[in-house]
Write a protein that holds these residues in place. Structure first.
Motif, mmCIF file in Angstrom:
data_model
loop_
_atom_site.group_PDB
_atom_site.id
_atom_site.type_symbol
_atom_site.label_atom_id
_atom_site.label_comp_id
_atom_site.label_asym_id
_atom_site.label_seq_id
_atom_site.Cartn_x
_atom_site.Cartn_y
_atom_site.Cartn_z
ATOM 1 N N ASN A 271 93.894 -39.640 19.719
ATOM 2 C CA ASN A 271 94.877 -39.293 18.700
ATOM 3 C C ASN A 271 94.281 -39.217 17.305
ATOM 4 O O ASN A 271 94.948 -38.779 16.369
ATOM 5 C CB ASN A 271 96.040 -40.298 18.699
ATOM 6 N N LEU A 272 93.036 -39.678 17.143
ATOM 7 C CA LEU A 272 92.380 -39.592 15.841
ATOM 8 C C LEU A 272 91.928 -38.159 15.574
ATOM 9 O O LEU A 272 91.440 -37.474 16.472
ATOM 10 C CB LEU A 272 91.172 -40.532 15.783
ATOM 11 N N SER A 273 92.098 -37.727 14.340
ATOM 12 C CA SER A 273 91.681 -36.380 13.959
ATOM 13 C C SER A 273 90.168 -36.324 13.759
ATOM 14 O O SER A 273 89.486 -37.361 13.689
ATOM 15 C CB SER A 273 92.399 -35.959 12.672
ATOM 16 N N LEU A 274 89.654 -35.108 13.656
ATOM 17 C CA LEU A 274 88.215 -34.933 13.446
ATOM 18 C C LEU A 274 87.789 -35.521 12.108
ATOM 19 O O LEU A 274 86.707 -36.102 11.993
ATOM 20 C CB LEU A 274 87.867 -33.438 13.502
ATOM 21 N N LYS A 275 88.650 -35.406 11.094
ATOM 22 C CA LYS A 275 88.349 -35.974 9.782
ATOM 23 C C LYS A 275 88.232 -37.497 9.871
ATOM 24 O O LYS A 275 87.326 -38.099 9.267
ATOM 25 C CB LYS A 275 89.441 -35.582 8.794
ATOM 26 N N ALA A 276 89.134 -38.134 10.620
ATOM 27 C CA ALA A 276 89.083 -39.590 10.773
ATOM 28 C C ALA A 276 87.802 -40.019 11.491
ATOM 29 O O ALA A 276 87.176 -41.023 11.114
ATOM 30 C CB ALA A 276 90.313 -40.073 11.528
ATOM 31 N N TRP A 277 87.390 -39.252 12.517
ATOM 32 C CA TRP A 277 86.159 -39.591 13.230
ATOM 33 C C TRP A 277 84.935 -39.442 12.321
ATOM 34 O O TRP A 277 84.001 -40.242 12.393
ATOM 35 C CB TRP A 277 85.998 -38.700 14.467
ATOM 36 N N MET A 278 84.943 -38.439 11.445
ATOM 37 C CA MET A 278 83.831 -38.267 10.517
ATOM 38 C C MET A 278 83.747 -39.441 9.541
ATOM 39 O O MET A 278 82.650 -39.930 9.235
ATOM 40 C CB MET A 278 84.002 -36.953 9.752
ATOM 41 N N ILE A 279 84.899 -39.914 9.066
ATOM 42 C CA ILE A 279 84.915 -41.057 8.158
ATOM 43 C C ILE A 279 84.383 -42.311 8.858
ATOM 44 O O ILE A 279 83.613 -43.093 8.284
ATOM 45 C CB ILE A 279 86.331 -41.289 7.619
ATOM 46 N N ILE A 280 84.780 -42.506 10.119
ATOM 47 C CA ILE A 280 84.318 -43.677 10.873
ATOM 48 C C ILE A 280 82.806 -43.624 11.077
ATOM 49 O O ILE A 280 82.093 -44.632 10.927
ATOM 50 C CB ILE A 280 85.055 -43.756 12.227
ATOM 51 N N ILE A 281 82.279 -42.432 11.415
ATOM 52 C CA ILE A 281 80.836 -42.287 11.634
ATOM 53 C C ILE A 281 80.063 -42.560 10.345
ATOM 54 O O ILE A 281 79.032 -43.264 10.336
ATOM 55 C CB ILE A 281 80.520 -40.883 12.191
ATOM 56 N N ILE A 282 80.565 -42.008 9.221
ATOM 57 C CA ILE A 282 79.902 -42.238 7.932
ATOM 58 C C ILE A 282 79.944 -43.718 7.557
ATOM 59 O O ILE A 282 78.981 -44.265 7.010
ATOM 60 C CB ILE A 282 80.569 -41.367 6.846
ATOM 61 N N TRP A 283 81.074 -44.391 7.877
ATOM 62 C CA TRP A 283 81.192 -45.821 7.569
ATOM 63 C C TRP A 283 80.124 -46.623 8.316
ATOM 64 O O TRP A 283 79.478 -47.497 7.740
ATOM 65 C CB TRP A 283 82.577 -46.317 7.940
ATOM 66 N N PHE A 284 79.923 -46.298 9.600
ATOM 67 C CA PHE A 284 78.924 -47.026 10.378
ATOM 68 C C PHE A 284 77.507 -46.681 9.925
ATOM 69 O O PHE A 284 76.593 -47.506 10.063
ATOM 70 C CB PHE A 284 79.091 -46.726 11.865
ATOM 71 N N ILE A 285 77.296 -45.474 9.399
ATOM 72 C CA ILE A 285 75.970 -45.119 8.891
ATOM 73 C C ILE A 285 75.657 -45.884 7.606
ATOM 74 O O ILE A 285 74.526 -46.348 7.390
ATOM 75 C CB ILE A 285 75.889 -43.595 8.657
ATOM 76 N N LEU A 286 76.669 -46.040 6.734
ATOM 77 C CA LEU A 286 76.457 -46.720 5.459
ATOM 78 C C LEU A 286 76.465 -48.246 5.581
ATOM 79 O O LEU A 286 75.969 -48.930 4.687
ATOM 80 C CB LEU A 286 77.532 -46.292 4.452
ATOM 81 N N ALA A 287 77.039 -48.775 6.670
ATOM 82 C CA ALA A 287 77.116 -50.233 6.825
ATOM 83 C C ALA A 287 75.740 -50.900 6.825
ATOM 84 O O ALA A 287 75.537 -51.906 6.123
ATOM 85 C CB ALA A 287 77.897 -50.576 8.089
ATOM 86 N N PRO A 288 74.728 -50.398 7.569
ATOM 87 C CA PRO A 288 73.403 -51.049 7.502
ATOM 88 C C PRO A 288 72.775 -50.965 6.115
ATOM 89 O O PRO A 288 72.048 -51.872 5.704
ATOM 90 C CB PRO A 288 72.579 -50.266 8.540
ATOM 91 N N VAL A 289 73.053 -49.871 5.380
ATOM 92 C CA VAL A 289 72.512 -49.735 4.028
ATOM 93 C C VAL A 289 73.096 -50.807 3.115
ATOM 94 O O VAL A 289 72.386 -51.449 2.334
ATOM 95 C CB VAL A 289 72.811 -48.325 3.481
ATOM 96 N N ALA A 290 74.410 -51.016 3.223
ATOM 97 C CA ALA A 290 75.048 -52.056 2.414
ATOM 98 C C ALA A 290 74.528 -53.436 2.785
ATOM 99 O O ALA A 290 74.338 -54.303 1.913
ATOM 100 C CB ALA A 290 76.564 -51.984 2.605
#
Length: 224
Positions: free
Chosen positions: A144-163
């Motif tokens: 039920n998640l949109s493509l935009k929501a999945w992109m935000i989730i992927i970017i969040w997990f990419i930036l988490a190790p940087v933070a």
């Protein structure tokens, strides 16, 4: 004449095998001759008519796997060997609670893809549901998640190790929480009144709001 006898007579050239049926309960094991390659739907009908069992609540288990009639909107075909043991179970109907049938509630909790879904979605659903055994509520969230929501989730997990590398992990989590709150506040339509008078024009309150002024008025009017 039984249904399986009719099937055998109408298909004399089809290879037949004899399988053992073990019905859960006091019934003794029985044997049934069926085509070696058969649809699960037809096999279920043969067993139900042969043993006078309710077809809607009939469950078939072969080699430790529960058989289903349809998969990815296509009839499931299985290959049987001579001497295969098939476990037959009749699923009891749940009791009716407070005058309502619980089957409707169970169906509401089950997630199914729409018929118009693309082929890759159907394959992904089949892999997650049949192989990984993910619960329906998780499948509902995934599809039920949109493509935009999945992109935000992927970017969040990419930036988490940087933070985390820059020792900004707690701030990253707090910022994520504030963003979730802000983006889910919604927008008020024209004429809508907030539950908090401080956000309304002239500090107007909702009808029926209990505050010190109203208590004072009620006491003075003798309503207490």
């Amino acid at each position: 004449m039984d249904r399986h006898d009719i099937l055998e007579d109408s298909n004399p050239n089809v290879e037949k095998v004899e399988i053992v049926l073990k019905t859960i309960g006091p019934a003794r094991p029985s044997r049934l001759r069926v085509p070696s390659s058969i649809k699960v739907r037809d096999l279920r009908r043969l067993i139900a008519s042969n043993d006078n069992l309710p077809i809607d609540n009939l469950r078939l288990i072969l080699r430790g796997n529960s058989l289903c009639d349809v998969k990815n909107e296509a009839d499931v075909q299985i290959q049987l060997n001579d001497g295969d043991c098939l476990i037959v179970a009749v699923k009891p109907k749940p009791p009716v609670k407070e005058g309502f049938d619980n089957d409707d509630d169970d169906d509401d909790l089950k997630f199914r893809l729409p018929r118009s879904s693309s082929q890759w979605k159907k394959r992904l659903y089949s892999f997650l549901h049949d192989n990984l055994k993910l619960p329906d509520i998780l499948l509902m969230l995934i599809f039920n998640l949109s493509l935009k929501a999945w992109m935000i989730i992927i970017i969040w997990f990419i930036l988490a190790p940087v933070a985390h590398r820059w020792d900004l992990g707690p701030l990253y989590i707090l910022a994520t929480g504030f963003c979730l709150i802000l983006f889910n506040l919604g927008k008020r339509q024209a004429g809508d009144i907030s539950a908090y008078s401080i956000f309304n024009e002239d500090f107007r309150e909702l009808p029926g709001t209990l505050n010190a002024d109203r208590l004072d008025r009620d006491i003075r009017a003798g309503q207490f």
